[in-house]
Scaffold this motif. Structure first.
Motif, PDB file in Angstrom:
ATOM      1  N   GLN A  71       0.657  -1.505   0.467  1.00  8.56           N
ATOM      2  CA  GLN A  71      -0.130   0.147  -0.176  1.00  8.56           C
ATOM      3  C   GLN A  71       0.816   1.323  -0.179  1.00  8.56           C
ATOM      4  O   GLN A  71       0.528   2.407  -0.345  1.00  8.56           O
ATOM      5  CB  GLN A  71      -0.984   0.098   1.119  1.00  8.56           C
ATOM      6  CG  GLN A  71      -2.077  -1.688   1.501  1.00  8.56           C
ATOM      7  CD  GLN A  71      -3.060  -1.043   2.438  1.00  8.56           C
ATOM      8  OE1 GLN A  71      -3.770  -1.063   2.523  1.00  8.56           O
ATOM      9  NE2 GLN A  71      -2.556  -0.383   3.359  1.00  8.56           N
ATOM     10  N   VAL A 192      -1.856 -11.748  -0.654  1.00 11.73           N
ATOM     11  CA  VAL A 192      -2.602 -12.220   0.856  1.00 11.73           C
ATOM     12  C   VAL A 192      -2.919 -13.775   1.447  1.00 11.73           C
ATOM     13  O   VAL A 192      -2.278 -14.927   1.039  1.00 11.73           O
ATOM     14  CB  VAL A 192      -3.772 -12.243   0.268  1.00 11.73           C
ATOM     15  CG1 VAL A 192      -5.154 -11.763   1.781  1.00 11.73           C
ATOM     16  CG2 VAL A 192      -4.070 -10.665  -0.509  1.00 11.73           C
ATOM     17  N   SER A 316       1.633  -3.609   9.253  1.00 11.05           N
ATOM     18  CA  SER A 316      -0.154  -3.616   8.650  1.00 11.05           C
ATOM     19  C   SER A 316      -0.091  -1.150   8.395  1.00 11.05           C
ATOM     20  O   SER A 316      -1.424  -1.971   6.831  1.00 11.05           O
ATOM     21  CB  SER A 316      -0.728  -2.873  10.338  1.00 11.05           C
ATOM     22  OG  SER A 316       0.371  -2.391  10.630  1.00 11.05           O
ATOM     23  N   TRP A 319       1.267  -3.650   3.840  1.00  8.71           N
ATOM     24  CA  TRP A 319       0.405  -4.568   3.479  1.00  8.71           C
ATOM     25  C   TRP A 319      -1.339  -4.330   3.733  1.00  8.71           C
ATOM     26  O   TRP A 319      -1.699  -4.945   5.003  1.00  8.71           O
ATOM     27  CB  TRP A 319       0.803  -6.247   3.249  1.00  8.71           C
ATOM     28  CG  TRP A 319       2.339  -5.920   3.568  1.00  8.71           C
ATOM     29  CD1 TRP A 319       3.721  -6.969   4.302  1.00  8.71           C
ATOM     30  CD2 TRP A 319       2.325  -6.440   1.735  1.00  8.71           C
ATOM     31  NE1 TRP A 319       4.221  -6.974   3.855  1.00  8.71           N
ATOM     32  CE2 TRP A 319       4.222  -7.030   2.158  1.00  8.71           C
ATOM     33  CE3 TRP A 319       2.146  -6.884   0.554  1.00  8.71           C
ATOM     34  CZ2 TRP A 319       4.756  -6.470   0.948  1.00  8.71           C
ATOM     35  CZ3 TRP A 319       2.619  -6.480  -0.405  1.00  8.71           C
ATOM     36  CH2 TRP A 319       4.013  -6.701  -0.289  1.00  8.71           C
ATOM     37  N   GLY A 320      -2.222  -4.096   2.540  1.00 10.95           N
ATOM     38  CA  GLY A 320      -3.775  -4.383   3.172  1.00 10.95           C
ATOM     39  C   GLY A 320      -3.839  -5.259   4.339  1.00 10.95           C
ATOM     40  O   GLY A 320      -4.625  -5.131   4.921  1.00 10.95           O
ATOM     41  N   TRP A 321      -3.869  -6.742   3.882  1.00 16.29           N
ATOM     42  CA  TRP A 321      -4.086  -7.713   4.344  1.00 16.29           C
ATOM     43  C   TRP A 321      -4.122  -7.663   6.018  1.00 16.29           C
ATOM     44  O   TRP A 321      -5.094  -8.175   6.676  1.00 16.29           O
ATOM     45  CB  TRP A 321      -3.802  -9.153   3.336  1.00 16.29           C
ATOM     46  CG  TRP A 321      -2.184  -9.278   3.599  1.00 16.29           C
ATOM     47  CD1 TRP A 321      -1.356  -9.053   2.306  1.00 16.29           C
ATOM     48  CD2 TRP A 321      -2.142 -10.028   4.689  1.00 16.29           C
ATOM     49  NE1 TRP A 321      -0.497  -9.487   3.390  1.00 16.29           N
ATOM     50  CE2 TRP A 321      -0.023 -10.792   4.026  1.00 16.29           C
ATOM     51  CE3 TRP A 321      -2.306 -11.192   5.972  1.00 16.29           C
ATOM     52  CZ2 TRP A 321       0.254 -11.258   4.645  1.00 16.29           C
ATOM     53  CZ3 TRP A 321      -1.279 -11.604   6.281  1.00 16.29           C
ATOM     54  CH2 TRP A 321      -0.337 -11.243   5.980  1.00 16.29           C
ATOM     55  N   GLY A 323      -3.272  -4.881   7.494  1.00 17.61           N
ATOM     56  CA  GLY A 323      -4.058  -4.003   8.186  1.00 17.61           C
ATOM     57  C   GLY A 323      -5.751  -4.190   8.490  1.00 17.61           C
ATOM     58  O   GLY A 323      -5.752  -3.693   9.471  1.00 17.61           O
ATOM     59  N   ASP A 324      -5.601  -5.233   7.659  1.00 16.03           N
ATOM     60  CA  ASP A 324      -7.253  -5.657   7.834  1.00 16.03           C
ATOM     61  C   ASP A 324      -6.936  -6.690   8.199  1.00 16.03           C
ATOM     62  O   ASP A 324      -8.655  -7.019   9.142  1.00 16.03           O
ATOM     63  CB  ASP A 324      -7.324  -5.929   7.079  1.00 16.03           C
ATOM     64  CG  ASP A 324      -7.732  -5.282   5.026  1.00 16.03           C
ATOM     65  OD1 ASP A 324      -7.937  -3.888   5.027  1.00 16.03           O
ATOM     66  OD2 ASP A 324      -8.113  -5.308   4.004  1.00 16.03           O
ATOM     67  N   LEU A 325      -6.421  -7.119   9.777  1.00 19.94           N
ATOM     68  CA  LEU A 325      -6.398  -7.990  10.485  1.00 19.94           C
ATOM     69  C   LEU A 325      -7.346  -7.353  11.570  1.00 19.94           C
ATOM     70  O   LEU A 325      -7.038  -7.640  12.852  1.00 19.94           O
ATOM     71  CB  LEU A 325      -5.423  -8.582  11.071  1.00 19.94           C
ATOM     72  CG  LEU A 325      -4.736  -9.744   9.755  1.00 19.94           C
ATOM     73  CD1 LEU A 325      -3.316 -10.232   9.767  1.00 19.94           C
ATOM     74  CD2 LEU A 325      -5.778 -11.074   8.854  1.00 19.94           C
ATOM     75  N   GLY A 326      -6.593  -6.008  11.970  1.00 23.14           N
ATOM     76  CA  GLY A 326      -7.411  -5.068  12.639  1.00 23.14           C
ATOM     77  C   GLY A 326      -6.487  -4.415  13.539  1.00 23.14           C
ATOM     78  O   GLY A 326      -6.252  -4.185  15.103  1.00 23.14           O
TER      79      GLY A 326
END
Ligand code: FAD
Length: 438
Positions: A71, A192, A316, A319-321, A323-326
């Motif tokens: 990203q 991902v 995070s 990599w977007g994936w 970051g999406d793990l919260g």
């Protein structure tokens, strides 16, 4: 990964392949693990997308839909007491002198010096043309990031041919190389779920049989085949095969080749390795202000700054994936060639020291939810001055033995695309020579 790439090439050409892995898991430096309940890469995490070999294999095994680009690729250098935006460079050679001056990272002492074919160290080449500061604070941290090595040892031709190719005026060369490269798409790619997924998917190719806990202890050539001794010393099994690809790191390859290719074994034994560790921290997302404010992908540290860590990646952010793990995920890396003492601490101590550096760089961080220290003893081969000649010696020695090949990070590139290329090429040579009859 090199061995699996060789297995893939052989199996998809109709050969029956057995992959013998000494440890209890496949993949070597590609490895997934769990930290704070998240499955993350604990070794390699990023693929150079400007070379085709890794993405070609990913495509061939059907993982195309997992491919992503970072990203952000905005990296910093942590030096002179601050995180400073890294100006555009070609492997540390400034491509925008005004941006470098603004960053406050280093001053350039530029000289135009002719380039010869001689294999010299990266340090010797760069200091003669741009002075010590560019070497110490830009080129060294970048080389440290890739090879975990030192510029005064590493071969210019083997580790940084792109610097040699910039010509006698490095600044002008870097500026035009950078301008030419801006349109060629993202430099890096990932998967991902992590690049650590690759080994298992490749290994599932029909025709590949995988055995773990299967250390190869010796490789002997009989009149018309190869005899391998495999497994624990208490229970050694003999295996007879048509051909062998040795994809182990140089010290193990040297031991296995001592009888069958002594010249190659001797050259391999001279390749030094750097041990490194990756410390992965998971922080509670919401309670975490500072790295949120830090929007870049991470930072590198020049060795002259004498910190414990040599680099950090805010996974995070990158990599977007992830970051999406919260949660907020940061990887710190520790250790360069010749600095094994840095790793002579227990895991808790390493995690504490690396966290102290991260806190100093980012200006504060809360307590992590979890952390994990992954040690990579003998992690990265050092392509010292003379490496290219050494590899040519190895090639000649191996080529004189029918049915034998070597591949992996010890030879012509440590990155994932390079090791995949070396594995597939080794397999192709065996197939082309007709040693293996599909
Ligand atoms: C911490 C770290 C981060 C990295 N990050 C990146 C990155 O982001 N991107 C990138 O492109 N590259 C990265 N690299 C480099 C890259 O991951 C490695 O160079 C590459 O994966 C090495 O692959 P290989 O197949 O040559 O060797 P290895 O991964 O070392 O595999 C060799 C295998 O041989 C096995 N073995 C050894 N001896 C024997 C024996 N006698 N019998 C049977 N098996 C044996 C080992 O157990 C191992 O599984 C990184 C490296 C490290 C250490």
């Amino acid at each position: 990964m090199a061995g699996l790439a060789a297995a893939y090439e052989l199996a998809t050409s109709g050969a029956e392949v057995i992959v013998l892995e000494g440890s209890d898991r496949l993949g070597g430096k590609l490895r997934l693990g769990e930290v704070g309940g998240l499955t993350l890469d604990l070794g390699a995490e990023s693929i150079l997308a400007r070379r085709p070999e890794a993405l070609d294999l990913i495509h061939a095994i059907g993982l195309d839909d997992h491919v992503v680009n970072p990203q952000t690729s905005a990296a910093s250098i942590w030096t002179r007491g601050a995180l400073r935006t890294m100006p555009p460079t070609v492997m540390g050679i400034p491509a925008d002198v005004a941006a470098l001056a603004e960053s406050g990272i280093a001053e350039v002492d530029a000289h135009v010096v002719a380039v010869t074919d001689e294999d010299i160290s990266v340090a010797e080449f760069v200091t003669a043309r741009l002075g010590h500061e560019v070497l110490d604070r830009l080129v060294e941290p970048l080389l440290g990031g890739v090879y975990a090595g030192h510029a005064d040892q590493l071969s210019l031709r083997a580790t940084a041919p792109q610097i040699a190719a910039l010509g006698p005026d490095l600044l002008a060369g870097a500026t035009s190389a950078r301008a030419a490269a801006t349109d060629s798409g993202p430099v890096f790619a990932g998967l991902v779920g992590g690049v650590g997924q690759l080994p298992a998917v490749v290994a599932a190719t029909p025709g590949i049989e995988v055995r773990v806990d299967a250390t190869v202890r010796s490789v002997v050539r009989t009149t018309d085949e190869w005899r391998l001794s495999v497994g624990p010393t208490t229970d050694v099994e003999t295996l007879e095969v048509d051909a062998v690809v040795i994809a182990a790191p140089a010290p193990a390859a040297a031991r296995l080749l001592a009888e069958v290719a002594p010249e190659a074994a001797f050259a391999l034994a001279a390749i030094d390795y750097a041990s490194v560790a990756i410390v992965t921290y998971v922080f509670e997302g919401q309670s975490f202000d500072e790295p949120r404010a830090f929007a870049g992908s991470g930072f590198l540290v020049p060795p002259v700054d004498n910190t414990f860590i040599k680099a950090a990646t805010v996974s995070s952010n990158k990599w977007g994936w992830v970051g999406d793990l919260g949660r907020t995920v940061i990887r710190a890396s520790v250790g360069r060639a010749g600095e094994a003492t840095l790793l002579q601490h227990d895991d808790a101590d390493i995690a504490e020291r690396a966290l102290a550096d991260l806190r100093a760089a980012f200006g504060g961080l809360p307590e992590p939810v979890d952390s994990l220290v992954q040690r990579w003893g003998g992690g990265l081969p050092q392509y010292d001055v003379g490496h290219i000649d050494r590899v040519e010696t190895i090639d000649r020695s191996i080529a004189s033995v029918p049915g034998l090949e070597v591949c992996g990070a010890a030879y012509r590139g440590v990155g994932i695309p390079a090791v995949i290329a070396s594995g597939r090429a080794a397999a192709r040579r065996l197939l082309d020579a007709g040693t293996i009859k599909p």
